[in-house]
Each structure stands twice: as structure tokens, then as C-alpha cells.
Design an enzyme around this catalytic site. Structure first.
Site, short mmCIF file in Angstrom:
data_model
loop_
_atom_site.label_atom_id
_atom_site.label_comp_id
_atom_site.label_asym_id
_atom_site.label_seq_id
_atom_site.Cartn_x
_atom_site.Cartn_y
_atom_site.Cartn_z
N ASP A 179 2.06 -24.07 59.09
CA ASP A 179 3.16 -22.71 59.96
C ASP A 179 4.24 -23.26 61.32
O ASP A 179 4.38 -24.08 61.36
CB ASP A 179 1.71 -22.04 60.86
N ARG B 260 -1.34 -9.79 63.02
CA ARG B 260 -0.36 -10.56 64.47
C ARG B 260 0.72 -9.85 64.21
O ARG B 260 1.66 -10.23 62.62
CB ARG B 260 -1.54 -11.76 64.58
#
Length: 580
Positions: A481, A195
Site C-alpha cells: 500500500d 480510517r
């Protein structure tokens, strides 16, 4: 970590009024990177990084930047224009002009056999030991993350590229000196997806024609350039490399990615459709664009994913000008909320109608090793969530920790049997009746002082870790996160902007700057007690508190927490490049 050196105003791509980054010049080891004309590397020289920062790779990245920079700037301006409409009272919805695409009978290219089965995927940063453990975890896929789970320091990014190159080649190893243990890959490993960062984030350590490069083009370009041939050798045409694409809001952004893929394939001399990507539907505007996004990527798509934490963040961000759409405590905004369940159901229908995977959301729990009872209770919550996903029709799901994989795998295999996915089994025609109102229905639940305190603790602690190089942080038995930190930030901002009444202790109290200031002081004291005075003193908790508080109290909501914070981790080297 005090930021020293000269202050310079460097334009951040797509942002007309950036916060000036703080640049620091640091001594190098005497070497420099060989670069093509118009490219300047301002990051620290490291002999190891020359394996990926080759002249040819940088030339490839520069070619992508020059071809797509203006188009990226345009789509970012389109985002801002859409947000201005929402702030003026407008609502997101389906595009009438794209009705022919939504109602058409087209399908995407079939998923390659190598990634037909994606029942459990694990995600994590591109740290060396993490990569090995994740690939060995028993998951079907490992998504190596340059985005929300990574603090994008120069060292993290470049070392991550080196680590992934070694992983693709099968040579990666790690010697844990503290445990005197060597980690290596098993014979059977998860399939690797990568990603890159979103369109909005710059890479301020690489300048192309005098401007910071686009972060995602650096991430994609370096990884593809060095690894596409290995994928072709080991898996054949149409079998990778594989990517996850974050933060999209409109199909025009997917069209740019499709053009990037086509350019890369042409450069490499490989067949169209060799690159495959899953798009994260993690912004509210994108849920109304799912057919169109798949259509633009139809030769390169392997589906969509419910990026539900960022999706919650985007709900607040999209409706920042709507006082009638306030979120309750973040722990109450789960998949039982009507707008969240509708989003999941429509994604499944859309993906299966187009012949690709519909991936479920993240299980953020982490094992509670010192409390078996609490650990089993947490695992039971994970099982229930994954049972809901597989029965709804999802083809797979995400886990934040290897310890969750056996339980999740059992749920999916028990309910799916031997088939690799549910693309042709579960059609979800009932979701065809979902309306725009279903997808934006107001969430229900209370707003509490404890919710405010948790937001503040999590936001400050996450940001403190991010500023010191860690982008994935275990806090209170969950893996946090950037996405979950964003929820904490924008929820505080929203509650403060509209002076919401907070429940707690039997008395309602209205959110004010004075109340928030007191909560910040009290939660900073609690953080110091929890982490210890020495660690607190050595960490960047005070700097993180300043940034987080400033963003929660700003009159205008910043687009992303990490855009402002990124300027605090930019470290420039005075002589990083040379041209031969």
C-alpha cells in the site's frame, strides 16, 4: 492516461508551495448536487452519490472545515518547523513540558464491550466486494480504509461512502457477474472501523469558501453524518462509530480530533465519548507523544496501533538530514531491530497503563496458491511474528488478507485463552526504562543492489496502480500500500543523497544518479516482461516511473508520495453544484 485541460494553481492545505494540480473538465449526466452556501462540488455527478452528498451532510462537513481549518494549518506548520530542527541536526525526544501528563495516574474511558476483543483485525479499501468479504472474514474488526489502501479518486471516495452506508444498514450486497455469485453479509460480522485520510491530504473535488476541503474532514464528516444514528440504534451510547486516526506527529493533532468528535456528538445529540478511535503510531515523533495523545483523546480513545510500515518511512523522513542514520534494505528492517522492538514495547506499556488496547502491526503476506511449500513458509513467518506480538502483550494485530486470519487467530487465542484482551494482564513495567536513544537507535544491516532494485520495482508498480484507481496492490507475495511504497521511495532518495555503497556480486558500488537511472531502465524492462506488453502499454507505468524517479532524485525530499501523485487524479466537473 494523458491529463488534458486547463492548468490551475490550487493551494493544497498546509503546503505553501504546492505542485499545481492538473484539472480536467468532463461532461456530466445533466444532474448536479444541491449544496449549501459557500460549498462547491467539482466532482462528477452521479445519482448514486446524491445519497451521501446531501445538502445537510455537506453543511455539516463545511461547518467542520470552517471551525478547524486554521488549527489544521497551524499543526501542519508545526510539523514543518519540527522537520527543520531535525534537518539541522536535532533529534526527536520526550517533551519536558508534558512530564506531568506522562507521570500522572489518569486512565482513558474503558473500551466498549462491543470492541473489547480485537484479536485479529483485517484492513482494506472501501470497495464493495472487499467490505462484504472483510466483514464476513472471521476477523474481530474490519478497518475500512480511505487512506493508504485507497487511491483517492472521486469515484473511489464517494462510492466508498455509499458502500459503507449500506454496510452499516446491513443491506450491502454485490453481484459478481463473472462468477454469477451474489455476496451478502453473514449474521455475525466484524466490527467496523473507518480510517479517514491524514491531515495533509486535500479533497480537491469539494471546495469550501473557495479552498479545497480537508480530506479527512470530508471522510469523517460524511461517514459520521449518515451512520451515527444507526450505530446508536444497533449498539447503544458509547458504542461507536469507530475510527482509526493516521499520520499524527504530536498531541496537538489529537486535540483537534477530540474537538471534532465533541462537535459531531453535540450536533447529533449523542453522549460525549460515543465516538471511539484508535490512533496509529506510525511516525517517529509520535512515539514520544503516546501518553499525551491518549490524554487528549481519553474520553474517545480505544488505544494505539503499531503502524510499523509508515513508522519505518517516518524514520527515514525524520532523519533525512542525518547521514549516520541510513536504513539497510527494507526487508531487513523488522521488529528485531532494536528501535522497532523498543517502539512496540513502549506502546504496550503506555496503552495498558491507560486502560486501552495496544494493537500490533500488519501481516502483509498473501496466500501463495500455486506453491504449497512457499505458502506454508510464509504462514510460518506470520505465526512467528504474531507469537512475538501476543507474548509481548499486544491485544490484537492486523492482517492484509482473509487467508491469514485462522492462523493468526489460533496464535492469539492459544496464548490469551478466553480473555478478550491483555490490558490488565500484561503491564510491561520493564519498558518504563526505555530511553530516547532506544527509540532512535541506528538500524543494522546491509544495503544492496537487490534492495535498490526491489524498491524501484515496487514503487513504480504501486504508483502505476494508484494512478489508475487501485490503492492496495499484491506484488511479490505481499500486499503493498502507500506506506510500503513510501519506504521504497525515501530509501532510494536517502541512499542517493548520501552516495551509499551498495553490496552485491562481491563488489561495492556507490549509489549515483547514473546508476539509479540504469536501474530504473532495467527494472522497467523487467516490469514489462512480468506484466506483459499489452498490459504494460495500457497501464500508467511510464507516468508512474516519471513521478517515482523525480521524487527519488529531488534535492529536497517531498513529504508524501501521494501529495504529488494526487494532482494527477483530480478530475473537475464544470457544473457539479446547485443551490436551492
Amino acid at each position: 492516461m494523458a491529463m488534458m485541460g486547463m492548468m490551475s494553481r490550487v493551494p493544497i492545505l498546509g503546503d505553501h508551495t504546492p505542485t499545481p494540480p492538473i484539472s480536467r473538465s468532463i461532461g456530466g449526466s445533466g444532474g448536479c448536487y444541491e449544496v449549501p452556501e459557500g460549498v462547491e462540488v467539482r466532482g462528477r455527478f452521479d445519482e448514486e452519490f446524491t445519497r451521501v452528498l446531501t445538502r445537510e451532510a455537506l453543511e455539516f462537513v463545511a461547518g467542520l472545515e470552517r471551525e478547524f481549518r486554521r488549527r489544521i494549518g497551524y499543526v501542519l506548520e508545526c510539523r514543518r518547523e519540527a522537520q527543520r530542527r531535525y534537518n539541522a541536526g536535532g533529534l526527536p525526544g520526550f517533551d519536558p513540558a508534558a512530564r506531568i501528563v506522562r507521570e500522572g495516574d489518569w486512565v482513558c474511558a474503558a473500551p466498549p464491550p462491543a470492541v473489547a476483543d480485537r484479536k485479529v483485525e483485517i484492513t482494506g479499501p472501501v470497495e464493495r466486494k472487499m467490505i462484504i468479504n472483510a466483514l464476513n472474514s472471521g476477523a474481530k474488526v474490519f478497518m475500512a480504509d480511505f487512506e493508504d489502501a485507497l487511491s483517492p479518486s472521486w469515484e473511489n471516495l464517494m462510492r466508498g461512502q455509499v458502500n459503507l452506508k449500506d454496510a452499516v444498514e446491513g443491506t450491502i450486497s454485490f453481484h459478481d457477474k463473472a462468477r454469477n455469485r451474489v455476496y451478502k453479509l453473514n449474521d455475525q460480522t466484524a466490527k467496523l472501523f473507518v480510517r479517514p485520510r491524514g491531515w495533509h491530504l486535500p479533497e480537491n473535488h469539494i471546495h469550501i469558501d473557495g479552498q479545497p476541503a480537508t480530506g479527512c474532514l470530508v471522510d469523517f464528516g460524511l461517514y459520521f453524518f449518515h451512520n451515527h444514528a444507526t450505530f446508536r440504534t444497533t449498539q447503544g451510547a458509547g458504542f461507536g462509530p469507530f475510527f482509526y486516526l493516521p499520520k499524527m506527529e504530536h498531541s496537538r493533532e489529537a486535540k483537534i480530533w477530540n474537538c471534532v468528535f465533541e462537535r459531531a456528538e453535540k450536533m447529533a445529540g449523542i453522549e460525549n465519548g460515543s465516538i471511539r478511535a484508535t490512533v496509529l503510531i506510525e511516525t517517529l515523533p509520535a512515539v514520544f507523544q503516546m501518553d499525551e495523545i491518549l490524554y487528549e483523546l481519553r474520553d474517545h480513545s480505544v488505544g494505539l496501533n503499531c503502524g510499523r510500515w509508515d513508522y519505518i518511512f517516518s524514520y527515514v523522513k525524520t532523519f533525512q538530514g542525518h547521514p549516520d542514520r541510513l536504513l539497510p534494505d527494507r526487508v531487513l528492517v523488522g521488529m528485531t531491530q532494536h528501535f522497532m522492538r523498543s517502539y512496540s514495547d513502549l506502546l504496550i506499556r503506555t496503552c495498558h497503563r491507560r486502560g486501552v488496547h495496544a494493537m500490533g502491526g500488519m501481516a502483509a503476506q498473501i496466500p501463495i496458491r500455486d506453491d504449497p511449500v512457499a505458502n506454508e513458509a510464509a504462514l510460518e513467518l506470520v505465526r512467528k511474528d504474531k507469537l512475538r506480538e501476543v507474548r509481548a502483550g499486544h491485544d490484537g494485530t492486523w492482517a492484509a488478507h482473509p487467508g491469514l486470519i485462522p492462523a493468526i487467530m489460533e496464535v492469539f487465542q492459544t496464548n490469551m485463552g478466553n480473555i478478550p484482551n491483555q490490558i490488565y494482564k500484561v503491564k510491561r513495567e520493564d519498558a518504563a526504562n526505555l530511553t530516547e536513544e532506544d527509540l532512535i537507535q541506528r538500524p543494522r544491516g546491509v544495503r544492496t543492489m537487490e534492495g535498490l532494485r526491489l524498491n524501484t520495482r515496487v514503487g513504480i508498480q504501486y504508483l502505476a496502480a494508484w494512478l489508475t484507481g487501485t490503492g492496495s496492490v499484491p506484488l511479490y507475495n505481499l500486499m503493498e500500500d502507500a506506506a510500503t511504497a513510501e519506504i521504497s521511495r525515501v530509501q532510494n532518495w536517502q541512499w542517493l543523497k548520501y552516495g551509499v555503497e551498495l553490496d552485491g556480486d562481491g563488489l561495492g558500488v556507490h549509489m549515483t544518479k547514473e546508476l539509479f537511472g540504469r536501474v530504473v531502465e532495467e527494472e522497467m524492462a523487467r516490469i514489462e516482461r512480468e506484466v506483459g506488453k499489452e498490459r504494460f502499454k495500457k497501464g500508467m507505468y511510464k507516468e508512474a516511473c516519471k513521478i517515482f524517479t523525480r521524487q527519488c532524485t529531488a534535492p529536497i525530499l517531498d513529504d508524501f508520495l501521494t501529495l504529488d501523485a494526487y494532482n494527477h487524479i483530480v478530475v473537475h466537473h464544470p457544473k457539479g453544484s446547485s443551490r436551492l
